[in-house]
Each structure stands twice: as structure tokens, then as C-alpha cells.
Design an enzyme around this catalytic site. Structure first.
Site, PDB file in Angstrom:
ATOM      1  N   ASP A 152     -17.233 -28.794   6.009  1.00  9.82           N
ATOM      2  CA  ASP A 152     -17.850 -27.548   6.445  1.00  9.82           C
ATOM      3  C   ASP A 152     -18.578 -26.924   5.254  1.00  9.82           C
ATOM      4  O   ASP A 152     -18.059 -26.855   4.147  1.00  9.82           O
ATOM      5  CB  ASP A 152     -16.776 -26.592   6.982  1.00  9.82           C
ATOM      6  CG  ASP A 152     -17.371 -25.446   7.771  1.00  9.82           C
ATOM      7  OD1 ASP A 152     -17.109 -25.362   8.982  1.00  9.82           O
ATOM      8  OD2 ASP A 152     -18.106 -24.620   7.175  1.00  9.82           O
ATOM      9  N   HIS A 160     -16.886 -29.230  18.219  1.00  7.96           N
ATOM     10  CA  HIS A 160     -16.383 -29.655  16.907  1.00  7.96           C
ATOM     11  C   HIS A 160     -14.935 -29.242  16.743  1.00  7.96           C
ATOM     12  O   HIS A 160     -14.518 -28.179  17.203  1.00  7.96           O
ATOM     13  CB  HIS A 160     -17.239 -29.091  15.768  1.00  7.96           C
ATOM     14  CG  HIS A 160     -17.507 -27.610  15.853  1.00  7.96           C
ATOM     15  ND1 HIS A 160     -18.431 -27.094  16.737  1.00  7.96           N
ATOM     16  CD2 HIS A 160     -16.988 -26.568  15.195  1.00  7.96           C
ATOM     17  CE1 HIS A 160     -18.462 -25.770  16.600  1.00  7.96           C
ATOM     18  NE2 HIS A 160     -17.588 -25.422  15.684  1.00  7.96           N
ATOM     19  N   LEU A 161     -14.187 -30.103  16.073  1.00 10.07           N
ATOM     20  CA  LEU A 161     -12.818 -29.797  15.668  1.00 10.07           C
ATOM     21  C   LEU A 161     -12.873 -29.346  14.213  1.00 10.07           C
ATOM     22  O   LEU A 161     -13.380 -30.070  13.362  1.00 10.07           O
ATOM     23  CB  LEU A 161     -11.915 -31.028  15.769  1.00 10.07           C
ATOM     24  CG  LEU A 161     -11.884 -31.831  17.069  1.00 10.07           C
ATOM     25  CD1 LEU A 161     -10.776 -32.887  16.967  1.00 10.07           C
ATOM     26  CD2 LEU A 161     -11.667 -30.960  18.269  1.00 10.07           C
ATOM     27  N   HIS A 162     -12.353 -28.154  13.944  1.00  9.15           N
ATOM     28  CA  HIS A 162     -12.143 -27.743  12.554  1.00  9.15           C
ATOM     29  C   HIS A 162     -10.809 -28.343  12.111  1.00  9.15           C
ATOM     30  O   HIS A 162      -9.779 -28.133  12.777  1.00  9.15           O
ATOM     31  CB  HIS A 162     -12.013 -26.224  12.445  1.00  9.15           C
ATOM     32  CG  HIS A 162     -13.245 -25.445  12.779  1.00  9.15           C
ATOM     33  ND1 HIS A 162     -14.122 -24.993  11.816  1.00  9.15           N
ATOM     34  CD2 HIS A 162     -13.733 -25.015  13.966  1.00  9.15           C
ATOM     35  CE1 HIS A 162     -15.099 -24.307  12.406  1.00  9.15           C
ATOM     36  NE2 HIS A 162     -14.890 -24.300  13.704  1.00  9.15           N
ATOM     37  N   GLN A 186     -17.193 -19.219  18.500  1.00 10.76           N
ATOM     38  CA  GLN A 186     -18.002 -20.437  18.381  1.00 10.76           C
ATOM     39  C   GLN A 186     -19.435 -20.034  18.069  1.00 10.76           C
ATOM     40  O   GLN A 186     -20.009 -19.163  18.739  1.00 10.76           O
ATOM     41  CB  GLN A 186     -17.962 -21.262  19.672  1.00 10.76           C
ATOM     42  CG  GLN A 186     -18.719 -22.588  19.531  1.00 10.76           C
ATOM     43  CD  GLN A 186     -18.618 -23.495  20.758  1.00 10.76           C
ATOM     44  OE1 GLN A 186     -17.996 -23.127  21.770  1.00 10.76           O
ATOM     45  NE2 GLN A 186     -19.226 -24.664  20.664  1.00 10.76           N
ATOM     46  N   ASN A 195     -13.005 -23.604  18.502  1.00  9.64           N
ATOM     47  CA  ASN A 195     -13.492 -22.337  19.028  1.00  9.64           C
ATOM     48  C   ASN A 195     -14.345 -22.645  20.255  1.00  9.64           C
ATOM     49  O   ASN A 195     -15.313 -23.403  20.160  1.00  9.64           O
ATOM     50  CB  ASN A 195     -14.309 -21.603  17.973  1.00  9.64           C
ATOM     51  CG  ASN A 195     -13.475 -21.201  16.769  1.00  9.64           C
ATOM     52  OD1 ASN A 195     -12.302 -20.867  16.912  1.00  9.64           O
ATOM     53  ND2 ASN A 195     -14.071 -21.243  15.589  1.00  9.64           N
TER      54      ASN A 195
END
Ligand code: AMP
Length: 114
Positions: free
Chosen positions: A31, A100-102, A94, A87
Site C-alpha cells: 500500500d 482488495h484485501l488489506h 472504500q 472495506n
């Protein structure tokens, strides 16, 4: 399907990203604005806008991604303590409408989350 997003541009290598994993179905990269010492985003190459838009045809893709979380965290040595966050929707913060996976690790966590 979603409109094109910045993550679509990363998949197509139109903008740079610090990519740490890629296969035919998904991509993982750091990120750009990390919230922890480890903050990885894992995205499907298929442009699903948000988790709630996933369909039965995406079942294998989503399972694949969840298994990749384990593989990626093991490779980073953070598999004993990490958090996965999705999110879904602007009301849940979001901002990029490509699923997407954080994957976050390397700091203490609170529960319940904020
Ligand atoms: P969300 O708020 O759940 O939609 O998360 C979007 C995430 O994408 C945020 O944590 C951003 O910091 C991250 N992000 C946005 N643009 C980029 C980029 N070009 N490269 C890497 N991460 C990004």
C-alpha cells in the site's frame, strides 16, 4: 464488473507499484500509504468493484485469494499476527472500487476495530 481504477492501471503496469506476488488470478503489492509496518493489498485481476458484487462464478477466485493470504504472510514472516480487512462501499471507507484485501501486520491491534 467495475469501471477502470488505479488498481487496473497497476495490473496493466501503466503505473508503478511495489509488487510482491502475482499469478494468473491475483496481484499483491505494498500500500502506498501504509497504516502499519506491513500493509499489503491483494487484488483479483478481475475488476470486481466491491466484495458485495462478487458472484457465484467468483467462488474459486475468492477462495484462491484467501489461501494466498496465508502464503504471502508466511513469506513475510507475519503469519502469526495479521489482520485482513475489506472495506465494502464508501460508507465503510472504500475509496478504490476494485476489490482488495488489506493485509496489515507489525503493530498492535485493538478490538473492536474503529
Ligand atoms: P480502500 O480505502 O479500502 O479503498 O483502500 C484503498 C487503498 O489503496 C488505500 O489504503 C490507499 O493507500 C491504497 N492506494 C491507493 N493508490 C495506490 C497506489 N497507487 N499504490 C498502492 N496503494 C494505493
Amino acid at each position: 464488473m467495475s469501471e477502470d481504477t488505479i488498481f487496473g492501471k497497476i495490473i496493466r503496469r501503466e503505473i508503478p507499484a511495489d509488487i510482491i506476488y502475482e499469478d494468473e488470478l491475483c496481484l499483491a503489492f505494498h500500500d502506498v500509504n501504509p497504516t502499519a509496518p506491513h500493509h499489503i493489498l491483494l487484488i483479483p485481476k478481475k475488476p470486481i468493484a466491491k466484495l458485495a458484487d462478487a458472484e457465484i462464478d467468483d467462488q474459486q477466485l475468492l477462495g484462491h485469494m484467501m489461501l494466498k493470504v496465508g502464503e504471502i504472510t508466511r513469506s513475510l514472516g507475519i503469519d502469526d499476527a495479521f489482520r485482513v480487512i475489506v472495506n465494502n462501499g464508501s460508507g465503510a471507507q472504500q475509496t478504490v472500487f476494485h476489490l482488495h484485501l488489506h493485509i496489515i501486520a507489525g503493530r498492535s491491534f485493538q478490538w473492536p476495530p474503529g
